[in-house]
Write a protein that holds these residues in place. Structure first.
Motif, mmCIF file in Angstrom:
data_model
loop_
_atom_site.group_PDB
_atom_site.id
_atom_site.type_symbol
_atom_site.label_atom_id
_atom_site.label_comp_id
_atom_site.label_asym_id
_atom_site.label_seq_id
_atom_site.Cartn_x
_atom_site.Cartn_y
_atom_site.Cartn_z
ATOM 1 N N ALA A 46 0.825 -1.213 0.000
ATOM 2 C CA ALA A 46 0.000 0.000 0.000
ATOM 3 C C ALA A 46 0.846 1.244 0.000
ATOM 4 O O ALA A 46 0.311 2.344 -0.086
ATOM 5 C CB ALA A 46 -0.927 0.006 1.204
ATOM 6 N N GLY A 47 2.143 1.043 0.074
ATOM 7 C CA GLY A 47 3.007 2.211 0.198
ATOM 8 C C GLY A 47 2.573 2.998 1.403
ATOM 9 O O GLY A 47 2.316 2.468 2.460
ATOM 10 N N LEU A 48 2.437 4.282 1.232
ATOM 11 C CA LEU A 48 1.933 5.094 2.330
ATOM 12 C C LEU A 48 0.530 5.593 2.005
ATOM 13 O O LEU A 48 0.071 6.559 2.584
ATOM 14 C CB LEU A 48 2.863 6.275 2.579
ATOM 15 C CG LEU A 48 3.881 6.123 3.697
ATOM 16 C CD1 LEU A 48 3.224 6.028 5.042
ATOM 17 C CD2 LEU A 48 4.776 4.913 3.455
ATOM 18 N N ALA A 49 -0.135 4.922 1.045
ATOM 19 C CA ALA A 49 -1.452 5.383 0.642
ATOM 20 C C ALA A 49 -2.442 5.285 1.787
ATOM 21 O O ALA A 49 -3.465 5.946 1.771
ATOM 22 C CB ALA A 49 -1.951 4.589 -0.556
ATOM 23 N N GLU A 50 -2.159 4.455 2.753
ATOM 24 C CA GLU A 50 -2.984 4.411 3.954
ATOM 25 C C GLU A 50 -2.073 4.103 5.126
ATOM 26 O O GLU A 50 -1.791 2.947 5.408
ATOM 27 C CB GLU A 50 -4.088 3.377 3.833
ATOM 28 C CG GLU A 50 -5.067 3.450 4.988
ATOM 29 C CD GLU A 50 -6.351 2.676 4.720
ATOM 30 O OE1 GLU A 50 -6.506 2.170 3.604
ATOM 31 O OE2 GLU A 50 -7.166 2.589 5.633
ATOM 32 N N ALA A 51 -1.596 5.132 5.770
ATOM 33 C CA ALA A 51 -0.679 4.995 6.888
ATOM 34 C C ALA A 51 -1.420 5.213 8.197
ATOM 35 O O ALA A 51 -2.329 6.025 8.282
ATOM 36 C CB ALA A 51 0.463 6.001 6.767
ATOM 37 N N PHE A 72 -0.785 6.047 12.260
ATOM 38 C CA PHE A 72 0.232 6.634 13.123
ATOM 39 C C PHE A 72 0.072 6.210 14.574
ATOM 40 O O PHE A 72 -1.051 5.977 15.050
ATOM 41 C CB PHE A 72 0.158 8.159 13.058
ATOM 42 C CG PHE A 72 0.740 8.752 11.818
ATOM 43 C CD1 PHE A 72 -0.010 8.837 10.658
ATOM 44 C CD2 PHE A 72 2.045 9.213 11.801
ATOM 45 C CE1 PHE A 72 0.522 9.380 9.494
ATOM 46 C CE2 PHE A 72 2.589 9.761 10.657
ATOM 47 C CZ PHE A 72 1.822 9.841 9.500
#
Lengths: 114, 117
Positions: free
Chosen positions: A98-103, A105
């Motif tokens: 997803a890469g950072l498309a849904e991060a 925190f």
């Protein structure tokens, strides 16, 4: 399910000391990123690790280093602390691919350097 | 390099009213993601809404909606029926998969939203 957990919550260190911050990603997440958020600013990217390899590095000095363990948890290390390193350090994890498309925190570690 | 600009350091809204937070960005990529994150005093960054650049339809999540203007590189957040719990710092962020942002989120400086009862 537990979210992204960071430890410690708060930390006070003296100039010149070393600090280690820890992050446990959400179960199943293999990507971990670290951000530094100075008071009054948006977070700035420090590192990204994916599958235990460094995949990206922001514009931070070599005093900053990180690693990712086989269980995908991560450590951020800062050597020779400066007053300017005082900040909130955020960890984010993401799904594989997803890469950072849904991060997601964590709550961050508040580091104060005196 | 990609940049994100939030020109409103602080905004205020009356409870139950509508407020719009502004964000502009700069990129040479055609495919990317834009986000609004909320950061309350608890410090945790919470995803409010996400927009994929290839989608023309504006994203909506309950009381939160965006106005995405790709040609103008503008991405504003509208909060309807504002509630006291909406008070927080709001950050606009950009991400692409092509290395332009090194595969990571680029944040604006944030807008502090106050909600008056």
């Amino acid at each position: 399910d537990a979210g992204v957990t960071q430890s410690p919550t708060h930390l006070i260190k003296t100039r010149g000391q070393h600090v280690t911050l820890r992050c446990s990603p959400i179960s199943g997440h293999k990507s971990v990123s670290w951000y530094q958020q100075v008071l009054g600013q948006g977070p700035q990217f420090i590192f990204q690790y994916y599958e235990k390899e460094e995949r990206g590095r922001g514009n931070f000095p070599d005093r900053f280093s990180a690693r990712q363990f086989p269980n995908y948890s991560s450590e951020l290390n800062v050597n020779a602390l400066l007053l300017g390193d005082s900040a909130l350090y955020l960890c984010a994890s993401a799904f594989p691919g997803a890469g950072l498309a849904e991060a997601f925190f964590g709550q961050g570690t508040r580091l104060t350097v005196v | 390099a990609q940049t994100v600009t939030q020109s409103q350091p602080e905004m205020s809204v009356q409870e139950a009213e509508t407020v719009t937070l502004s964000c502009t960005y700069d990129t040479s990529e055609s495919d990317y993601y834009l986000f609004w994150y909320k950061q309350p005093p608890s410090r945790q960054m919470i995803l409010v809404i996400r927009q994929e650049a290839y989608k023309q339809q504006n994203a909506t999540e309950n009381r939160f909606s965006v106005n995405f203007q790709k040609a103008a590189k503008s991405f504003s957040l509208k909060i309807s029926d504002s509630q006291l719990g909406d008070a927080a710092m709001y950050f606009c962020a950009y991400y692409d998969d092509y290395g332009g942002s090194q595969g990571n989120l680029i944040f604006g400086k944030g807008t502090k939203l106050s909600v008056k009862p």
